[in-house]
Motif scaffolding. Structure first.
Motif, PDB file in Angstrom:
ATOM      1  N   TRP A   9       0.891  -0.645  -0.304  1.00 51.68           N
ATOM      2  CA  TRP A   9      -0.316   0.363   0.203  1.00 51.68           C
ATOM      3  C   TRP A   9       0.887   1.368  -0.100  1.00 51.68           C
ATOM      4  CZ3 TRP A   9      -4.407  -0.050  -1.879  1.00 51.68           C
ATOM      5  CH2 TRP A   9      -5.184  -1.588  -1.619  1.00 51.68           C
ATOM      6  N   ALA A  10       1.924   1.435   0.782  1.00 55.90           N
ATOM      7  CA  ALA A  10       3.109   2.657   0.441  1.00 55.90           C
ATOM      8  C   ALA A  10       3.376   2.881  -0.523  1.00 55.90           C
ATOM      9  CB  ALA A  10       4.106   2.186   1.369  1.00 55.90           C
ATOM     10  N   ILE A  11       3.421   1.475  -1.476  1.00 55.32           N
ATOM     11  CA  ILE A  11       3.701   2.325  -3.347  1.00 55.32           C
ATOM     12  C   ILE A  11       3.074   2.175  -4.140  1.00 55.32           C
ATOM     13  CG2 ILE A  11       4.554   0.596  -4.953  1.00 55.32           C
ATOM     14  CD1 ILE A  11       6.706  -0.906  -2.713  1.00 55.32           C
ATOM     15  N   THR A  29       0.035   3.797  -2.830  1.00 56.04           N
ATOM     16  CA  THR A  29      -1.170   4.511  -2.920  1.00 56.04           C
ATOM     17  C   THR A  29      -0.278   5.779  -3.849  1.00 56.04           C
ATOM     18  OG1 THR A  29      -0.900   3.824  -0.599  1.00 56.04           O
ATOM     19  CG2 THR A  29      -1.541   6.388  -0.974  1.00 56.04           C
ATOM     20  N   THR A  30       0.862   6.055  -4.297  1.00 53.83           N
ATOM     21  CA  THR A  30       1.986   7.039  -5.100  1.00 53.83           C
ATOM     22  C   THR A  30       1.119   6.928  -6.303  1.00 53.83           C
ATOM     23  OG1 THR A  30       3.251   5.724  -5.865  1.00 53.83           O
ATOM     24  CG2 THR A  30       3.974   6.679  -3.590  1.00 53.83           C
ATOM     25  N   LEU A  31       0.804   5.919  -6.578  1.00 53.41           N
ATOM     26  CA  LEU A  31      -0.901   6.210  -7.993  1.00 53.41           C
ATOM     27  C   LEU A  31      -1.494   7.240  -7.824  1.00 53.41           C
ATOM     28  CD1 LEU A  31      -1.008   2.546  -8.700  1.00 53.41           C
ATOM     29  CD2 LEU A  31       0.233   4.644 -10.399  1.00 53.41           C
ATOM     30  N   LEU A  32      -1.977   8.080  -6.402  1.00 51.90           N
ATOM     31  CA  LEU A  32      -2.875   8.653  -6.523  1.00 51.90           C
ATOM     32  C   LEU A  32      -2.519  10.235  -6.898  1.00 51.90           C
ATOM     33  CD1 LEU A  32      -3.919   7.372  -3.711  1.00 51.90           C
ATOM     34  CD2 LEU A  32      -4.761   6.412  -5.456  1.00 51.90           C
ATOM     35  N   LEU A  33      -1.470  10.285  -6.561  1.00 46.57           N
ATOM     36  CA  LEU A  33      -1.343  11.253  -6.562  1.00 46.57           C
ATOM     37  C   LEU A  33      -0.018  12.328  -7.537  1.00 46.57           C
ATOM     38  CD1 LEU A  33      -1.081  12.983  -2.849  1.00 46.57           C
ATOM     39  CD2 LEU A  33      -2.628  13.236  -4.802  1.00 46.57           C
ATOM     40  N   PRO A  34      -0.606  13.240  -8.568  1.00 47.68           N
ATOM     41  CA  PRO A  34       0.729  13.596 -10.180  1.00 47.68           C
ATOM     42  C   PRO A  34       1.579  14.039  -9.112  1.00 47.68           C
ATOM     43  CG  PRO A  34      -1.458  14.009 -10.477  1.00 47.68           C
ATOM     44  CD  PRO A  34      -1.646  13.605  -8.720  1.00 47.68           C
ATOM     45  N   VAL A  54       0.909  18.366  -7.811  1.00 51.67           N
ATOM     46  CA  VAL A  54      -0.046  18.548  -6.594  1.00 51.67           C
ATOM     47  C   VAL A  54       1.248  19.003  -5.875  1.00 51.67           C
ATOM     48  CG1 VAL A  54      -1.627  17.900  -7.109  1.00 51.67           C
ATOM     49  CG2 VAL A  54      -0.775  16.564  -5.803  1.00 51.67           C
ATOM     50  N   ARG A  55       2.112  18.606  -6.134  1.00 51.76           N
ATOM     51  CA  ARG A  55       3.245  18.255  -4.567  1.00 51.76           C
ATOM     52  C   ARG A  55       4.120  18.855  -5.012  1.00 51.76           C
ATOM     53  NH1 ARG A  55       5.794  13.665  -5.955  1.00 51.76           N
ATOM     54  NH2 ARG A  55       4.372  12.657  -7.050  1.00 51.76           N
ATOM     55  N   SER A 112       7.276   6.406  -8.392  1.00 54.68           N
ATOM     56  CA  SER A 112       5.528   6.337  -9.061  1.00 54.68           C
ATOM     57  C   SER A 112       5.739   5.135  -8.977  1.00 54.68           C
ATOM     58  CB  SER A 112       5.192   7.331  -9.362  1.00 54.68           C
ATOM     59  OG  SER A 112       4.640   6.752 -10.793  1.00 54.68           O
ATOM     60  N   ALA A 113       4.128   4.917  -8.695  1.00 50.84           N
ATOM     61  CA  ALA A 113       4.706   3.035  -8.960  1.00 50.84           C
ATOM     62  C   ALA A 113       4.543   2.228  -9.699  1.00 50.84           C
ATOM     63  CB  ALA A 113       3.491   2.866  -7.606  1.00 50.84           C
TER      64      ALA A 113
END
Lengths: 306, 293
Positions: free
Chosen positions: A138-140, A142-147, A150-151, A178-179
């Motif tokens: 999940w740690a890896i 989750t990176t698919l969620l935010l481009p 935005v950060r 990113s995963a």
């Protein structure tokens, strides 16, 4: 399909036969329309780029007075020579060759780095039993969620704090966070038959040997497909290189576009020819890769986005 | 099917170490930092920051330029998504049908995928240039005094056309592979049952393409929100002036040009929530797609 469609086979057969007869003539027309649609679509895609290419073979004065060109002028070599080999113009200290080299470093560094790192991670996730496996997964992912967009500001500050501005490491490594690759290899590894690992175990092969001698050769096509996608993705990066590289010797071709615009503003006669020459050089490598390895590319794209 | 697995106390952690450390340093840390600073107000010199709770968010939604940007982003995304999907669908259905030259058309319609958005935009602003551009010339000949960069509407028009041009190939590839995934037997049965090819398309092909279409819808919304950054930056030549921008571009402007760290972070957090919602949708659709296959 509803059952009513299947009830009267005779009437539908007759209807089809008569419809086929009636369609005989419009059928040819329909084919012509199809080709017209496809040719129009192809031209829509092709003409702007052709125009950029032809314009890159004219002098700036010709373009400035007569607009963009659709015929071949005699100044192709001149414009490309100026754009690629003479420092100055859009950038002060570097030439197009340096930017071309940086683009290759970014494209290849990004794709190779990403493939290695994500294959290792996917191997651990699919083939090992360990405590925190679910957490790592999940740690890896989750990176698919935010481009990155935005950060972008905090990312910049962190990388700057590490002293990585104007380095290849700072340019490439944060982009790998990113995963997508890991997700892709995980899917593929899960489809590899179980018998292989059983057989490898009976033969006494350990995890390292299994990975190098069996899994990597088996993944060859997958690696090629993902390499193409990632190379194009890395080559085409714009926002991250724009904020990460202020030193011209680290500029990529795509980053250099911003420089072209800076020079364009307030120029008497903008350097259209050189600008279009750089645009063409910036698109040739990724376009060639995609066109030559088209089937791998399509496979990689369609599979990896699943 | 459960995989046979190796058991080793340390080795899997070693394999995961590179990916996890990159993800923690370059993903979780900045993401957490963005969320944290959205609740703080930093003084212009960056020496101190004060906790202000939700003030940054309140400020943001009450400012008229943020609302205008949000409105433009919605209009922009809807138009880009609609037209790039519609054009790609038409081309994919036609390319799937022709017999002669199918592979040539396929290559000609997909290769633009490889062109970087800012490079596409550089060519685009040449085409739309008020002085040298043929498209601007065409509009002027029709009596539309087209002015790229000075007229809001005209600038937005160029941004939208370039964004659509760049996105059609991706949609085309996915639609075509979706069409080719429809079994021959289904198509033949449809051809026997239904003589009108238009009706056949809407009753058989279109529903079967729906999973691909939904998936592409999310991809396209994400594209118009985020990946168009390079196009917008080049069309505006880095100087927005009076011209419209999207939300992502505003995060960049306020953060890097305006030095408004708190405000920019608050905008980032709103976008994060938006992407989270889109991604949850996307994951649910992926599950559906797997079921269909």
């Amino acid at each position: 399909m509803s059952s009513s469609d299947l009830q009267a086979p005779t009437s539908t057969t007759i209807a089809t036969a008569s419809a086929a007869a009636a369609r005989k003539k419009p059928f040819a027309l329909r084919q012509i329309i199809d080709h017209v649609v496809l040719i129009a679509g192809s031209l829509f895609m092709l003409v702007p780029v052709l125009m950029a290419f032809f314009t890159s073979s004219h002098t700036d004065v010709t373009v400035h007075t007569n607009g963009l060109q659709m015929t071949f002028g005699g100044h192709l070599a001149e414009n490309y020579y100026e754009a690629m080999l003479v420092p100055g113009g859009f950038t002060k200290t570097v030439d197009g060759m340096r930017m071309l080299m940086n683009s290759f470093i970014l494209g290849i560094g990004f794709s190779v780095g990403k493939i290695i790192i994500s294959m290792l991670a996917a191997y651990a996730i699919v083939y090992f039993q360990f405590r925190f496996a679910t957490l790592a997964f999940w740690a890896i992912f989750t990176t698919l969620l935010l481009p990155l967009e935005v950060r972008i500001l905090p990312s910049y500050e962190i990388v700057q704090g590490m002293g990585l501005v104007n380095t290849y490491t700072g340019l490439i490594v944060p982009l790998i966070a990113s995963a997508t690759g890991t997700f892709f290899f995980r899917q593929f590894f899960k489809s590899v038959p179980n018998e292989l690992i059983e057989a490898a175990r009976i033969d006494g092969a350990g995890p390292v040997k299994f990975f190098i001698d069996i899994l990597v050769p088996l993944s060859k096509t997958m690696i090629a497909a993902i390499f193409i996608i990632m190379f194009v993705f890395g080559w085409n990066q714009y926002l991250w290189p724009t904020i990460m590289t202020t030193d011209e010797s680290f500029f990529t071709l795509v980053r250099g576009i911003k420089q072209i615009l800076n020079v364009f503003i307030g120029a008497q006669i903008p350097e259209y020819g050189q600008a279009m020459a750089l645009a063409i050089v910036a698109m040739v490598p990724p376009v060639l890769v995609v066109v030559i390895f088209q089937s791998w590319f399509v496979k990689g794209l369609v599979e990896s986005d699943k | 099917m459960i995989k046979s697995q190796f058991k080793s106390p340390l080795f899997p952690y070693l394999l995961l170490l590179p990916q996890l450390s990159i993800v923690v340093i370059f993903f979780y840390w900045p993401a957490a930092e963005a969320i944290r600073s959205s609740f703080y107000l930093e003084d212009p010199f960056g020496f101190s920051s004060t906790f202000v709770g939700l003030d940054n968010f309140r400020d943001m939604v009450s400012r008229s330029d943020y609302v205008a940007t949000a409105e433009f982003t919605i209009i922009f995304s809807v138009i880009v998504t609609f037209f790039s999907l519609a054009i790609a669908l038409l081309l994919a259905v036609t390319a799937d049908r022709v017999l002669r030259g199918a592979s040539t058309y396929k290559t000609l319609l997909m290769w633009v995928y490889a062109i970087a958005p800012p490079v596409a935009a550089l060519i685009g602003i040449m085409m739309f240039d008020t002085l040298v551009g043929p498209i601007a010339g065409f509009f002027q000949a029709l009596g539309w005094n087209y002015q790229l960069g000075t007229n809001r509407f005209d600038t937005a028009f160029a941004m939208i056309v370039i964004s659509i041009w760049k996105q059609v190939p991706v949609n085309f590839i996915f639609f075509l592979s979706g069409l080719q995934g429809i079994p021959k037997s289904v198509q033949e049965a449809a051809a026997i049952d239904c003589a009108s090819s238009t009706r056949r398309f809407w009753t058989i092909t279109f529903p079967l393409l729906a999973p691909t279409g939904f998936f592409l819808l999310i991809i396209n919304i994400t594209y118009s929100l985020f990946d168009t950054f390079g196009i917008i930056d080049v069309v505006l030549k880095g100087e927005p002036g009076n011209n419209p921008v999207t939300l992502v571009y505003k995060v960049f402007l306020d953060g890097f040009r305006g030095n408004d760290l708190g405000g920019s972070s608050a905008q980032s957090v709103i976008l994060m929530i938006l992407v989270l919602i889109l991604t949850v949708f996307q994951f649910r659709l992926i599950e559906r797609r797997v079921h269909y296959n």
